[in-house]
Design an enzyme around this catalytic site. Structure first.
Site, short mmCIF file in Angstrom:
data_model
loop_
_atom_site.label_atom_id
_atom_site.label_comp_id
_atom_site.label_asym_id
_atom_site.label_seq_id
_atom_site.Cartn_x
_atom_site.Cartn_y
_atom_site.Cartn_z
N CYS A 171 -2.41 6.32 -5.71
CA CYS A 171 -0.97 6.51 -5.57
C CYS A 171 -0.27 5.46 -6.42
O CYS A 171 -0.58 4.27 -6.36
CB CYS A 171 -0.59 6.36 -4.10
SG CYS A 171 1.16 6.37 -3.80
N TYR A 196 0.86 -1.19 0.00
CA TYR A 196 0.00 0.00 0.00
C TYR A 196 0.88 1.23 0.00
O TYR A 196 2.08 1.14 0.29
CB TYR A 196 -0.94 0.00 1.21
CG TYR A 196 -0.26 0.35 2.52
CD1 TYR A 196 0.32 -0.63 3.29
CD2 TYR A 196 -0.20 1.67 2.95
CE1 TYR A 196 0.94 -0.31 4.49
CE2 TYR A 196 0.42 2.01 4.15
CZ TYR A 196 1.00 1.01 4.90
OH TYR A 196 1.63 1.33 6.07
N CYS A 197 0.25 2.39 -0.29
CA CYS A 197 1.01 3.63 -0.20
C CYS A 197 0.11 4.78 0.24
O CYS A 197 -0.46 4.72 1.32
CB CYS A 197 1.76 3.93 -1.49
SG CYS A 197 0.79 3.83 -3.00
N ARG A 198 -0.04 5.82 -0.60
CA ARG A 198 -0.67 7.05 -0.08
C ARG A 198 -2.17 7.09 -0.26
O ARG A 198 -2.86 7.86 0.41
CB ARG A 198 -0.06 8.28 -0.76
CG ARG A 198 1.40 8.45 -0.41
CD ARG A 198 2.00 9.66 -1.11
NE ARG A 198 3.40 9.77 -0.81
CZ ARG A 198 4.35 9.95 -1.73
NH1 ARG A 198 4.03 10.06 -3.00
NH2 ARG A 198 5.62 10.03 -1.38
#
Lengths: 219, 219
Positions: A182, A176-178
């Site tokens: 993202c 996962y990220c932002r």
DNA sequence: ACATCATTCAATTAATTTATTGAATGTAAC
DNA sequence: GTTACATTCAATAAATTAATTGAATGATGT
């Protein structure tokens, strides 16, 4: 001739919408959703001059979307509240459903042929309880330190190739990220798949996880 | 240098926000939330030339916020889906919470000294089941006919003074119009209070009622 | 109190967006 | 087929907004 309350109200509402009507400001908002940030580091990440980034931040502040506080010599900006995240989600939701352009971009860049369908928050919770999954945070270290999913491992995308040894090839990975759009986690999934890892994306990022009331570690 | 997917996506999202970044277009959206409408009648209500209104409608359509269909010689516009209402609600919600200007307008125009606090949908449902309340729709007749609250009486604000006899002075009245910020019901409440009626506003308008999944009559 | 330095302000230029007008399009009615 | 008419397109001028620069501000730390 004096303007009526209706005109004045709509002018105020329009100013909020206009504030989000800029590529750069939307990107600034995405970064601020990860946590507080100073002008300089924001400017660097978004690719703007400091003075220009400051202008955009003023614009966002006048629209009531961000707030700031001083910490020593730095001014730290943050989102005004979590409803701003809901607003940007509403915008991208409409765009996603009704703009052919968005669909085209998704097809050409975020190729989802190979089972790129995301993992939901609920599913990830189940799988982590069973200990079956490595949660991988591919954001830069400072964003990870400002708050991350419980038990997540941080390997920024830029270091991923060099640090493959830290990942267990036999366990499933969820990256996962932002946020839902993202690109970091998309690229991480592509890179890890190419090396034979079993990996999927979380449907959205840390800010949405936090907004859903789920526990956040290291904040 | 080709632009990346991130830039392209944010540009698309920004175009949605920019489309709502105009007083006139927000007002058009409020009208379309009441039901389908042609260019000419929209132009008239919003106070724009037909060509100008058409331009704004094209802009909204390019942003995926409205859709249209042809009916005979007329082109009828409508909101793309109910999530557009959620988007405008998110915008006004942020403005309401964080813009001092909005608070100022509310204080000076929508004076809530005399118990102007609105009735919630739930409360109105309870009261109507008990038959204790007259539901008053103060929008123009055509909007009433395109859909209204069950059992509501229509007296457009412009005709209110002339048709006071139609209202029972002994029963409580709940007035509503196009949405939470529509001025019609505020003015209706003020006018009726001045004449001794017991009257309050519904917290929002017909579109929100419909979006909440509650029954609508006459559609 | 002074020097330092991150941040903001102010002013200019460039770029977009808006309103306006008249012509073009496309459907309906005759 | 022709006419009438609602709507859209295209082109222009006016207005607003964005990016860029250099100077000013204001808090910090010595």
């Amino acid at each position: 001739m004096s303007i009526g309350p209706k005109q004045a109200l709509y002018a105020a509402f329009a100013s909020v919408a206009r504030a989000l009507g800029s590529q750069h400001r939307l990107e600034i908002v995405e970064h601020l959703a990860q946590g507080e940030r100073g002008v300089e580091s924001l400017a660097e990440r978004v690719g703007l001059s400091i003075a220009n980034a400051s202008q955009h931040l003023q614009h966002l502040r006048r629209a009531g979307l961000v707030a700031s506080r001083r910490d020593g010599k730095y001014v730290l900006y943050r989102l005004a509240d979590e409803s701003v995240l809901g607003l940007t989600a509403a915008i991208s939701g409409v765009a996603e459903r009704h703009l052919a352009e968005v669909d085209r971009i998704r097809r050409s860049y975020f190729d989802d042929r190979d089972g790129m369908e995301p993992v939901s928050r609920e599913e990830l919770l189940r799988r982590t309880r069973e200990g079956l999954v490595t949660v991988l945070d591919v954001r830069p270290l400072d964003e990870f330190e400002a708050g991350h999913l419980p038990g997540a491992v941080n390997i920024p995308l830029s270091e991923l190739e060099a640090r493959l040894a830290e990942l267990d090839p036999d366990q499933e990975i969820v990256a996962y990220c932002r946020g839902p759009w993202c690109v970091l986690s998309f690229e991480a999934v592509a890179a890890l798949r190419a090396r034979g890892f079993k990996v999927r994306r979380l449907e959205d990022g840390l800010p949405e996880w936090r907004a859903a009331g789920l526990p956040v570690e290291g904040a």
